[in-house]
Design a protein around this motif. Sequence first.
Motif, PDB file in Angstrom:
ATOM      1  N   GLY A  62       0.878  -1.232  -0.022  1.00  0.00           N
ATOM      2  CA  GLY A  62       0.064  -0.031  -0.007  1.00  0.00           C
ATOM      3  C   GLY A  62       0.881   1.268   0.109  1.00  0.00           C
ATOM      4  O   GLY A  62       1.992   1.372  -0.424  1.00  0.00           O
ATOM      5  N   GLY A 155      -4.873   2.964  -0.245  1.00  0.00           N
ATOM      6  CA  GLY A 155      -4.292   3.433  -1.097  1.00  0.00           C
ATOM      7  C   GLY A 155      -4.305   4.962  -1.428  1.00  0.00           C
ATOM      8  O   GLY A 155      -3.790   5.493  -2.133  1.00  0.00           O
ATOM      9  N   SER A 238       0.945   2.214  -9.102  1.00  0.00           N
ATOM     10  CA  SER A 238       0.279   1.363  -8.163  1.00  0.00           C
ATOM     11  C   SER A 238      -1.191   2.143  -8.128  1.00  0.00           C
ATOM     12  O   SER A 238      -2.129   1.399  -8.020  1.00  0.00           O
ATOM     13  CB  SER A 238       1.095   1.479  -6.845  1.00  0.00           C
ATOM     14  N   SER A 239      -1.315   3.422  -7.975  1.00  0.00           N
ATOM     15  CA  SER A 239      -2.523   4.165  -7.811  1.00  0.00           C
ATOM     16  C   SER A 239      -3.557   3.716  -8.997  1.00  0.00           C
ATOM     17  O   SER A 239      -4.808   3.732  -8.801  1.00  0.00           O
ATOM     18  CB  SER A 239      -2.310   5.315  -7.685  1.00  0.00           C
ATOM     19  N   THR A 242      -4.862   0.259  -8.447  1.00  0.00           N
ATOM     20  CA  THR A 242      -5.825   0.235  -7.158  1.00  0.00           C
ATOM     21  C   THR A 242      -7.150   0.709  -7.395  1.00  0.00           C
ATOM     22  O   THR A 242      -8.126   0.247  -7.127  1.00  0.00           O
ATOM     23  CB  THR A 242      -4.975   0.910  -6.028  1.00  0.00           C
ATOM     24  N   HIS A 243      -7.051   2.089  -8.228  1.00  0.00           N
ATOM     25  CA  HIS A 243      -8.493   2.759  -8.238  1.00  0.00           C
ATOM     26  C   HIS A 243      -9.030   2.571  -9.613  1.00  0.00           C
ATOM     27  O   HIS A 243     -10.447   3.057  -9.552  1.00  0.00           O
ATOM     28  CB  HIS A 243      -8.125   4.046  -7.900  1.00  0.00           C
TER      29      HIS A 243
END
Length: 364
Positions: A62, A155, A238-239, A242-243
């Motif tokens: 995270g 996140g 990563s973001s 994640t979203h």
Amino acid sequence: MLDDTLLADPRALAALDTRGVLRSAATAGAQVRSAAHGVQEAGIAELGGSRPRALVLVRRPGASTSATALLTALLGPACPVPVVVAESVPSWIGPLDVVFAHTDDPTDADLADSVARSVRRGAEVVLSAPADGPVGSAGAGRMRLVEPRIPVPPGLDLPRALAVGLAVLRALGLLTAPLDPAMDVLADVLDAEAERDQPGHEPFMNPAKALALRLAEHTPLVWGTDPLAVAVARHAASSLATHAGVVAHGGDVAEGVAASALLAALDRAAGARDVFHDPFDDPAPGGEAPPPRLVLVATGEDDPGQAVLRRTGRTLPDGDLLHPVDEVARGVPHSALLRAALLASRVDIAAVYLGLATRTIEPA
């Protein structure tokens, strides 16, 4: 497929975002301020007075991963104290060492073990985590705990992790410039970015919406030109995953250029780009990967194009440049850090916009 009309309709966005993810993404400045209060109450300033044998940054899944990368890049190779980044504390941890860790998972058993081992062996431990659960209780009252005061979805807690980590660096005297004013400025910069990215602003006035639209239906290649920018680029990948459920490549621009097949795909996509192409009337063949799109990230004072040429020996195809020198002027103390935090917040909000516009973020 992206519903681009949704990004121009604040009411439709609000109706779709029943979990309040977009509102949470705009709390970066508030997270920094609340973390600053928590830092004072935890007495982190009392860490000063002597240099530790080593600073151990425990990297967990995270936002902890991104915060650790940003802190390590900020310290750089000239840091007077050895900096160890690991998934758990090393076996030699002892009373001369300082440990910092962040998590939004109060049940992280591996981190709980690391905290308990560090405290048992006399190390100074700073933990940014919820108080309830195995992680918060692992220190048995012998660590400095900064609890979250603003709840956000997983996140979106990077600002809190970064603020607490910066407080640790300041207390240990590891920063080359005073940090106290920069913490207030950091919160102000993040508040200003949230204002620019608010749902009521049209995409041409909203940098996060504009970024979301440019990345839609593409495979983003997010490459940084300097160490802090590389940390932001990896956080962006990563973001987006994640979203928005978007697969992206984030890393150093020199590493990207060295990936010859990836660079060739980028060159082909740039050469074949048709400004009149309509993905609805002429969709890509089934199974064909979305074309790559370059996003160049820079946080330093140098011209990004010159930095790329100096480091790679070539120029890159046209793409998006994220280098907020208008928002954070050159010569401002900790300007690179401020730009990095601003861009991390921008890509988080852009990823949330993209997740909402593609219905990846499901309603509550």
